[in-house]
Structure formats: structure tokens, C-alpha cells
Design a protein around this motif. Sequence first.
Motif, PDB file in Angstrom:
ATOM      1  N   ARG A 331     -63.068 -98.141  39.829  1.00  0.00           N
ATOM      2  CA  ARG A 331     -62.729 -99.415  39.190  1.00  0.00           C
ATOM      3  C   ARG A 331     -63.923-100.148  38.612  1.00  0.00           C
ATOM      4  N   GLY A 332     -65.126 -99.803  39.070  1.00  0.00           N
ATOM      5  CA  GLY A 332     -66.299-100.544  38.650  1.00  0.00           C
ATOM      6  C   GLY A 332     -66.369-101.888  39.359  1.00  0.00           C
ATOM      7  N   LYS A 333     -67.536-102.514  39.308  1.00  0.00           N
ATOM      8  CA  LYS A 333     -67.730-103.786  40.017  1.00  0.00           C
ATOM      9  C   LYS A 333     -66.798-104.875  39.486  1.00  0.00           C
ATOM     10  N   SER A 334     -66.680-104.992  38.179  1.00  0.00           N
ATOM     11  CA  SER A 334     -65.828-106.055  37.620  1.00  0.00           C
ATOM     12  C   SER A 334     -64.367-105.820  37.988  1.00  0.00           C
ATOM     13  N   GLY A 335     -63.952-104.561  38.009  1.00  0.00           N
ATOM     14  CA  GLY A 335     -62.582-104.257  38.411  1.00  0.00           C
ATOM     15  C   GLY A 335     -62.327-104.581  39.868  1.00  0.00           C
ATOM     16  N   LEU A 336     -63.342-104.329  40.711  1.00  0.00           N
ATOM     17  CA  LEU A 336     -63.222-104.688  42.119  1.00  0.00           C
ATOM     18  C   LEU A 336     -63.111-106.196  42.291  1.00  0.00           C
ATOM     19  N   GLU A 337     -63.960-106.916  41.607  1.00  0.00           N
ATOM     20  CA  GLU A 337     -63.934-108.381  41.719  1.00  0.00           C
ATOM     21  C   GLU A 337     -62.593-108.939  41.261  1.00  0.00           C
ATOM     22  N   LYS A 338     -62.011-108.324  40.257  1.00  0.00           N
ATOM     23  CA  LYS A 338     -60.739-108.808  39.733  1.00  0.00           C
ATOM     24  C   LYS A 338     -59.633-108.689  40.768  1.00  0.00           C
ATOM     25  N   VAL A 339     -59.541-107.533  41.436  1.00  0.00           N
ATOM     26  CA  VAL A 339     -58.440-107.341  42.383  1.00  0.00           C
ATOM     27  C   VAL A 339     -58.717-107.993  43.731  1.00  0.00           C
ATOM     28  N   LEU A 340     -59.993-108.112  44.113  1.00  0.00           N
ATOM     29  CA  LEU A 340     -60.316-108.768  45.377  1.00  0.00           C
ATOM     30  C   LEU A 340     -60.224-110.288  45.272  1.00  0.00           C
TER      31      LEU A 340
END
Length: 608
Positions: A331-340
Amino acid sequence: MTKKLKLAGACLNQTPIDWANNLSNIKNAIDEAKKAGVDILCLPELCITGYGCEDLFLSQWLPTTALEKLSEIIPFTQDIAVSVGLPIRVDGKNYNTTAFIADQQLKGFYAKQKLANDGVHYEPRWFTPWPSGKIDSFQFQATKIPFGHITLEHLGLNIGFEICEDAWQPDRPCEHITSKVDLVLNPSASHFAFGKSEFREELVIKSSKQFDCVYLYSNLLGNEAGRMIYDGDVLIAQKGKLIGRNHRLWYHDYRMLAVEIDFEAGTATENIKPHYSNRNEEFSHAAGLALFDYCRKSRSKGFVLSLSGGADSSTIATLIGFAVRTALEQRGKSGLEKVLGFQLAGDTPKEITKQLLTTAYQATKNSSEATFNSAKNLAESLGATFYNWHIDAEVNEYRSTIEEAIGRKLTWEQDDITLQNIQARTRAPIIWMLANLENKLLMATSNRSEGDVGYATMDGDTSGSISPIAGVDKHFILQWLKYAEHELGFTGLKDVNALTPTAELRPEDQNQTDEEDLMPYEALMRIEREAILNGRSPMQVFDILKSDFNHGHLKEWIKKFYQLWSRNQWKRERYAPSFHFDDFNIDPRSWYRFPILSGGYREELAEL
């Protein structure tokens, strides 16, 4: 018949009654399919509401809301046909259905006929099976829509339907279709279990051969509602040959797989992705995904773990490290931040793990330097935050209070279990305090073998928000740790794998080990499998295993297992929610029910 068509399935990571999430995944999958030129898209079972709504299905409002959400989906189906799952109430009865929409027109509802009612499934509690061969109509927005055991024609294809369990049972719905079908769509919600994907694949291939058709199967993805994990299979077979298979257990909101098929020539452009080939791989990816989804869907900030340096807590810590690593890759860092839902301080797996995983080694005078070093080295290798403190002062305070009350000193000779349990229980309040401070999930560390025989302290090591390894046995855990060290690259497990499993609750000179307290873990695992999964009596278990173990030892182990099993059902009733991994589990809320009070197999054990 149209010569060439592009068919696709999409797995979706849904959540019960999370309407925004569920519809977003559905619409995004449709949008991706349209961009890819897909003609027909199959989405999973009950994907509008989520499969795991349980008794919410019995409410008056849920089926009504699901129909309203279906109305929102229909406009997105211009130039594509989509099957999408939802519950529908007819004359006070609920039916598990899939709606087939083509170019913004609702063409029909297929209603499920075979309801899953074994293992972890309780569908007859919520749904009524639709009669084979019966077709009725359903009023939708002033239009009567075909409803029931339907087949539909679209783009020159005769399309049949089955929903999940329909295909697993004899006397299948497709066996009762009188006309030749070209395509069968199977939207499913088939939970993960070790090795089950191979059975699904074989089922899809055989079905395509049996019905001389293309068979398209789409499953849910991820930890949908807390306990069940879904692989996210998309499988496509043509007349006995697999032509499409996607990656399973990915950390995405949805994943689509498409195949172009020439229906006249009977050929296809194959699209077959690699799959996990053994239990160790499956466990790593299924448990990691389950923890990741549980964290984000519970809106938690991460995990807190009492890290003892032993096998169980080290397994959980490693799984969290694996989940972070895999989620970051996919997911990449930005993708992780989005879902978390919050920002991450670092960029590497170790830096992110430091933020998401907080561990603590809670020592007593019975703890060893070896387990401290094991816990510390593992935490540092993962990047986890690591604390350590002593709890002897608190244990001694409890002990002196009760000694004063009862008027005598406690001794190991007379009060062994009490003195062990107070250490485990004293660890719980402070680790809960840490979890509360950080708004994180507290991990309970019991495994399934301990659950079998109650080898856990209630309100001690069983304390937690979730019990992630309670669905697997200790024998499996011990070998998985070696796999994780050598195959997954978690070299911080070296010290863990060198230790003999022990609770470290008795004084060091007593040389306490788990297997001395119980029995060899291999024997426990095999007795459990025969007694619980296969439902055998003590004598039957002995007859099956007697060629592999010393008869005297085996009889003692069987006796101990059944006595402790029946004595400790109350503990299993109170364990934190756990994940389902194997072809069985001992969670009374999802698989195996047993009376809290019973005769304890007295007569059956006397036969030994």
C-alpha cells in the motif's frame, strides 16, 4: 452468441454495515472493470451489507437499507453487467441473493438455496433457503423483477448462478437448470482455513467441466467482522481447465482479475497468479492481514503486547512485524496512513513498527535472563517500542494481604497454582493501562493447545482485546517460529527458538516447562484433533494413537486432556475473540460448543 467477452471477478474487503466503505469498494471495482473493458463482473456474496452482520440480518431495517444502496449502485453499471450480493426480505423471510444488473437495468435476483450450517456458519438462523426450480417476482421501484432460481440471457450467453454453499452441497442448483448454461457466476463468502483454497480451485474446475461452461467464482477479502478471514479468491475455469486465479490475502480494499474468453472457440487468454503453497505461508499472510484489518477497523492506534520472550508472545510480535512490512510493500506509506486514519512517523518497516507496536517485559524473581534477552532482542530487531519492569512488589503486596487475612503463609508445596496465577494476573492491570494510554489493542497470548486444557490464567495472560493465535496449536507455533526466522528473515527469533517453552511462574530451581506440566505438544495436538475435530471417545482416541506412543503415557495424557478439557469450558467461554485458521477451532462462539458443567467423561475414562 458474442464471440469474445472479457469476464472478471473482484474480491472486496467489506465491513458489516459500513455503507460508505462497502459501496466505495463496489463502485471502485466496477470503475476499474469498465476501464479494463470488462463485459461481466462478479462481486462477492452479501457484499453490500457485509456477510458477517449476524443477527442484524433479522432487523427490519437492514434489508430495506440494502435495497436503497442497490439503487445507488445501478447508475454506475453503464456499459457493463455486474452481479452484487444483498439480503432481501419477502413476506417476512430473508433471502441471501445476488442481483444481476446490466447497463443500468436490474435484470433479476438469484436466491441462495443451500445454506451453510456447519463449522463457523449459522446461515439458517438468518435466512430461508429458496426452493429449487421456483421463480417468482419481486417489486423493485414499481417494476416486477424475476426472483429465485433464475437464469438470464446477456450478450448471447445463458447465465446461471450459484452462491457459495450452493456449489459445495449435493443436488446443486445448476443441476436443475434445464437449458444449457454458458456461464455460471458464483459470488461467495468462503472463510479462510489451511489448505481450503485448493478445494475451492478444484471445485471451480470440476464445476466448469460438469456443466460444460465457464465458471466464475469471487470471494470476500480480509478480516471482515472480527473472527473470520477471507482469502479474496477470484477463480475462473473453462470446461475443466483453470484459466484465471488472482493473488490471495492481499492488503487492498479490492482486487480484480479479468480473463478474455472466446466462447465460440472455447479458448481463453489465461491469467493465473502465484499462490501460497503451504501452511506456514498461509498463516503468515492470513494472520498478518487479520491483525492489520482488525486494527484499522477498530480504529485503534496499534498494538500492545506483554512480551515474555517465549513462543506465543514472540509469534504475535513477529506477525505484527510481518503485517507492517507487507502492508507497507503493498500500500505504501500514504496508503497505510489513509486506511489507518493517522500519520506515521517513519518510512521503514522498523520505524513504523516502533509506532504501532508497544511491548513490555514484566519480570518477577522467577523470570530468567534468557527470556529477558529473548524479548529485548526480538523487540529491537522488529523496531518495536520495548519497556521492562518488575512486578514483584505488587505480587508480594497481594500475597501478604491474603496471608494476613487467612492467618498463614502461602507455600509452593500447598499453594502452587495460586502462587503461579497471582503473578500472571498482576501483569494484566499495568499492561491494560499502557494499552489504554496509547489507544491500542492489547494482545492476549493464549494458543489453542492451552485453550484445550485451560493452561492459562484467566484475567492474566488471557487478558486482551483479541487473541490472535488462539486458533492454532502450540506444535504448529513452534515450527512456524523456525520458519519465520529462516524463511521470512526475522533473525531476532534466534533466541526465542533456542528456549524450551515455560511459563516461568515457579521458582527457577523447579525447572518448570510447559510439556512437563501438560504432555508433549505433539501428543496434545493429536489427541485434540481426534477428540474435538473427529468427536471420538477416550478409548477410540487410544485405539487410534496407541501404535505411536507408549501405552501407559498415552493413557495418562488422554485422561489429563479430557479431564482438563471438560473442567475448563468456562475459560473458553471468556477468551478474547480469536481468528479462525484451521479446519476447526475451540471457540464456542464460532465453532465448538461444549457444556460448562458436565460429567467430565468419568465413565468413558474408566474404560481406559
